[in-house]
Design an enzyme around this catalytic site. Structure first.
Site, PDB file in Angstrom:
ATOM      1  N   GLY A   8      14.605  32.106   0.598  1.00 41.13           N
ATOM      2  CA  GLY A   8      15.490  32.017   1.266  1.00 41.13           C
ATOM      3  C   GLY A   8      15.095  31.042   2.689  1.00 41.13           C
ATOM      4  CG  LEU A  10      17.121  25.592   2.625  1.00 42.49           C
ATOM      5  CD1 LEU A  10      17.817  24.796   2.783  1.00 42.49           C
ATOM      6  CD2 LEU A  10      16.196  24.895   4.316  1.00 42.49           C
ATOM      7  N   GLY A  11      17.320  29.762   6.008  1.00 45.98           N
ATOM      8  CA  GLY A  11      18.295  30.662   7.085  1.00 45.98           C
ATOM      9  C   GLY A  11      16.866  30.540   8.361  1.00 45.98           C
ATOM     10  CD  GLN A  12      17.888  33.971  13.809  1.00 45.64           C
ATOM     11  OE1 GLN A  12      18.452  34.874  13.380  1.00 45.64           O
ATOM     12  NE2 GLN A  12      17.869  33.647  15.144  1.00 45.64           N
ATOM     13  CG  ASP A  53      19.647  33.668  -6.897  1.00 45.57           C
ATOM     14  OD1 ASP A  53      19.516  34.808  -6.658  1.00 45.57           O
ATOM     15  OD2 ASP A  53      21.332  33.195  -6.982  1.00 45.57           O
ATOM     16  CE1 TYR A 142      19.142  43.267   6.527  1.00 48.94           C
ATOM     17  CE2 TYR A 142      19.653  43.794   8.483  1.00 48.94           C
ATOM     18  CZ  TYR A 142      18.553  42.981   7.394  1.00 48.94           C
ATOM     19  OH  TYR A 142      17.894  42.631   7.570  1.00 48.94           O
ATOM     20  CE  LYS A 146      16.010  43.542   5.236  1.00 50.76           C
ATOM     21  NZ  LYS A 146      14.807  42.726   4.797  1.00 50.76           N
TER      22      LYS A 146
HETATM   23  P1  NAD Z   1      19.229  34.247   6.753  1.00 48.01           P
HETATM   24  O1  NAD Z   1      20.474  34.705   6.474  1.00 48.01           O
HETATM   25  O2  NAD Z   1      19.303  33.423   8.006  1.00 48.01           O
HETATM   26  O3  NAD Z   1      18.599  33.618   5.630  1.00 48.01           O
HETATM   27  C1  NAD Z   1      18.768  33.950   4.374  1.00 48.01           C
HETATM   28  C2  NAD Z   1      18.600  32.939   3.426  1.00 48.01           C
HETATM   29  O4  NAD Z   1      18.341  33.221   2.495  1.00 48.01           O
HETATM   30  C3  NAD Z   1      19.290  31.338   3.301  1.00 48.01           C
HETATM   31  O5  NAD Z   1      19.180  30.554   3.388  1.00 48.01           O
HETATM   32  C4  NAD Z   1      20.447  32.350   2.171  1.00 48.01           C
HETATM   33  O6  NAD Z   1      20.914  31.134   2.478  1.00 48.01           O
HETATM   34  C5  NAD Z   1      18.952  32.425   1.670  1.00 48.01           C
HETATM   35  N1  NAD Z   1      19.752  33.540   0.514  1.00 48.01           N
HETATM   36  C6  NAD Z   1      20.507  34.668   0.232  1.00 48.01           C
HETATM   37  N2  NAD Z   1      20.485  35.044  -0.747  1.00 48.01           N
HETATM   38  C7  NAD Z   1      19.955  34.841  -2.324  1.00 48.01           C
HETATM   39  C8  NAD Z   1      19.430  34.008  -3.292  1.00 48.01           C
HETATM   40  N3  NAD Z   1      19.836  35.607  -3.700  1.00 48.01           N
HETATM   41  N4  NAD Z   1      18.336  34.175  -3.655  1.00 48.01           N
HETATM   42  C9  NAD Z   1      17.790  32.801  -3.076  1.00 48.01           C
HETATM   43  N5  NAD Z   1      17.829  32.514  -1.518  1.00 48.01           N
HETATM   44  C10 NAD Z   1      19.094  33.251  -0.532  1.00 48.01           C
HETATM   45  O7  NAD Z   1      18.561  35.009   7.175  1.00 48.01           O
HETATM   46  P2  NAD Z   1      16.807  35.725   8.278  1.00 48.01           P
HETATM   47  O8  NAD Z   1      17.296  36.009   9.635  1.00 48.01           O
HETATM   48  O9  NAD Z   1      16.667  34.416   7.906  1.00 48.01           O
HETATM   49  O10 NAD Z   1      16.475  36.796   7.107  1.00 48.01           O
HETATM   50  C11 NAD Z   1      15.384  36.922   6.835  1.00 48.01           C
HETATM   51  C12 NAD Z   1      14.354  38.390   5.999  1.00 48.01           C
HETATM   52  O11 NAD Z   1      14.057  38.351   7.723  1.00 48.01           O
HETATM   53  C13 NAD Z   1      15.216  38.829   5.998  1.00 48.01           C
HETATM   54  O12 NAD Z   1      14.691  40.013   5.187  1.00 48.01           O
HETATM   55  C14 NAD Z   1      15.743  39.420   6.855  1.00 48.01           C
HETATM   56  O13 NAD Z   1      16.964  40.764   6.011  1.00 48.01           O
HETATM   57  C15 NAD Z   1      14.601  39.549   8.062  1.00 48.01           C
HETATM   58  N6  NAD Z   1      15.544  39.763   9.204  1.00 48.01           N
HETATM   59  C16 NAD Z   1      15.602  39.039  10.205  1.00 48.01           C
HETATM   60  C17 NAD Z   1      15.149  39.056  11.138  1.00 48.01           C
HETATM   61  C18 NAD Z   1      16.981  38.860  11.858  1.00 48.01           C
HETATM   62  O14 NAD Z   1      17.610  38.790  12.971  1.00 48.01           O
HETATM   63  N7  NAD Z   1      17.571  36.745  12.252  1.00 48.01           N
HETATM   64  C19 NAD Z   1      16.006  41.238  11.987  1.00 48.01           C
HETATM   65  C20 NAD Z   1      14.916  41.777  10.739  1.00 48.01           C
HETATM   66  C21 NAD Z   1      15.118  41.483  10.102  1.00 48.01           C
HETATM   67  N1  SER Z   2      19.373  40.399  12.570  1.00 44.43           N
HETATM   68  C1  SER Z   2      19.153  41.590  12.222  1.00 44.43           C
HETATM   69  C2  SER Z   2      21.079  42.198  11.765  1.00 44.43           C
HETATM   70  O1  SER Z   2      21.370  41.843  12.718  1.00 44.43           O
HETATM   71  C3  SER Z   2      18.720  42.721  12.127  1.00 44.43           C
HETATM   72  O2  SER Z   2      18.079  43.035  11.043  1.00 44.43           O
HETATM   73  O3  SER Z   2      21.238  42.017  10.767  1.00 44.43           O
END
Ligand code: NAD
Ligand code: SER
Length: 317
Positions: A8, A10-12, A53, A142, A146
């Site tokens: 994953g 390419l996410g935030q 995936d 969610y 978690k």
């Molecule tokens: P995001 O949604 O920005 O990125 C998730 C990435 O996973 C995306 O690029 C998406 O294309 C990819 N993805 C989705 N389904 C997939 C699959 N089946 N196989 C492979 N890739 C897949 O999420 P994020 O913000 O980068 O979060 C990453 C982790 O951190 C997650 O576990 C999230 O729960 C956790 N988290 C994030 C935040 C936040 O504020 N960003 C806060 C708490 C926890």
């Molecule tokens: N930033 C995340 C959300 O709002 C917290 O896990 O879902």
């Protein structure tokens, strides 16, 4: 040197964590992967990249084998707001994806790092100075995934000796990739709209405090805990980490120091507001501080100054 696979990526978080790890461990030692390709050439072309995936356990094992991976940093997930729109999909990706990661790690003696979230708490959790070990009865899909993920990681450590580690992240604020459909996303969008329009309409109500963190602190926490001395770890997974806690009007006040005419208005989304109301106001992160020397660098003032500076440059292009 570690051989890391990020899922994953390419996410935030992943877009920045991949580059951060490549600096730390070397380009060729950090394999980035995502289910689909997105427009982040630095991540895709700056080192090994694979389409993956996480629901495809065979391909996951193949990639680990191909690159001789010893550490999986598992980020692929569906976040809170999107999860409420597609709960079955969130269950599948968040739990079966994690299960596939833990199984490949168990079979090949790998370390696993995966983040949990403030969403692992619920309305019956003590909301202020939320302890490390406390009531966890979340009422979002969610949050349910978690908590289950935290327990699953603990189980794989105690039952199979897999070196699992993780943090409970607050809402993250960053200026590279946009957030992927969470409840805390407003705290990113407010900065974009401040620069573009000098105003923002918040879907979260005034007075709603949540834990938040600036991305550089998140990157620092990942490295610190990944490299922490295991003998010092009493907890392993789901460490509370905190940096700042604020409500929308606190952001307004801070942004106005840089943009005096900035205006904040409200159009509350009941779904995301209910989620926010069920999460802590602020977490106690003393276990992370004691066990692996966690300490954030950014508060709201420092983050606001940097976000506005970075976005002015980015949005002028
Ligand atoms: P995001 O949604 O920005 O990125 C998730 C990435 O996973 C995306 O690029 C998406 O294309 C990819 N993805 C989705 N389904 C997939 C699959 N089946 N196989 C492979 N890739 C897949 O999420 P994020 O913000 O980068 O979060 C990453 C982790 O951190 C997650 O576990 C999230 O729960 C956790 N988290 C994030 C935040 C936040 O504020 N960003 C806060 C708490 C926890
Ligand atoms: N930033 C995340 C959300 O709002 C917290 O896990 O879902």
């Amino acid at each position: 040197m570690r051989k890391i696979l990020l899922t994953g990526c390419l996410g935030q978080i992943g877009t920045e964590l991949t580059l951060h790890f490549r600096k730390e461990y070397g380009d060729e030692n950090v394999v980035a992967s995502n289910r689909t390709k997105k427009d982040f050439p630095e991540v895709i072309d700056g080192g090994p990249f694979e389409l993956l995936d996480v629901l495809d356990a065979n391909r996951l094992a193949e990639i680990c084998n191909k690159y001789k991976i010893d550490t999986i940093v598992h980020l692929a997930a569906i976040l809170s707001a999107v999860g409420e729109v597609k709960p079955q999909h969130a269950f599948n990706v968040n739990l079966n994806g994690l299960y596939n990661v833990l199984e490949v790690a168990r079979e090949n003696d790998m370390q696993v790092f995966t983040p949990s979230s403030i969403a692992a708490f619920g309305p019956s959790t003590p909301p202020d100075n939320t302890p490390q070990d406390t009531i966890q009865r979340p009422n979002t899909i969610y949050g349910v995934t978690k908590v289950a993920g935290e327990l699953l990681c603990d189980y794989y450590y105690t039952r199979f000796g897999v070196d699992t580690r993780g943090v409970r992240l607050p809402g993250l604020i960053s200026h590279e990739a946009l957030p992927g459909g969470g409840t805390t996303d407003y705290a990113v969008h407010i900065y974009y709209d401040a620069i573009r329009y000098n105003r923002y309409e918040s879907y979260i109500a005034a007075g709603t405090k949540m834990d938040m963190m600036y991305m550089p602190d998140c990157l620092k926490a990942f490295t610190l805990l990944l490299e922490a001395n295991p003998d010092r770890l009493i907890h392993r997974n789901a460490f509370n980490i905190a940096a700042m806690s604020f409500a929308p009007e606190d952001m307004e006040k801070e942004i106005k120091k840089h943009l005096p005419d900035f205006e904040l208005s409200y159009n509350v989304d009941p779904v995301r507001q209910a989620i926010a109301d069920s999460w802590p106001n602020s977490m106690d992160d003393s276990c992370a501080r004691d066990e692996w020397d966690w300490k954030p660098d950014y508060d709201l003032a420092a983050m606001t100054a940097d976000m506005l500076k970075q976005l002015r440059i980015k949005l002028a292009k």
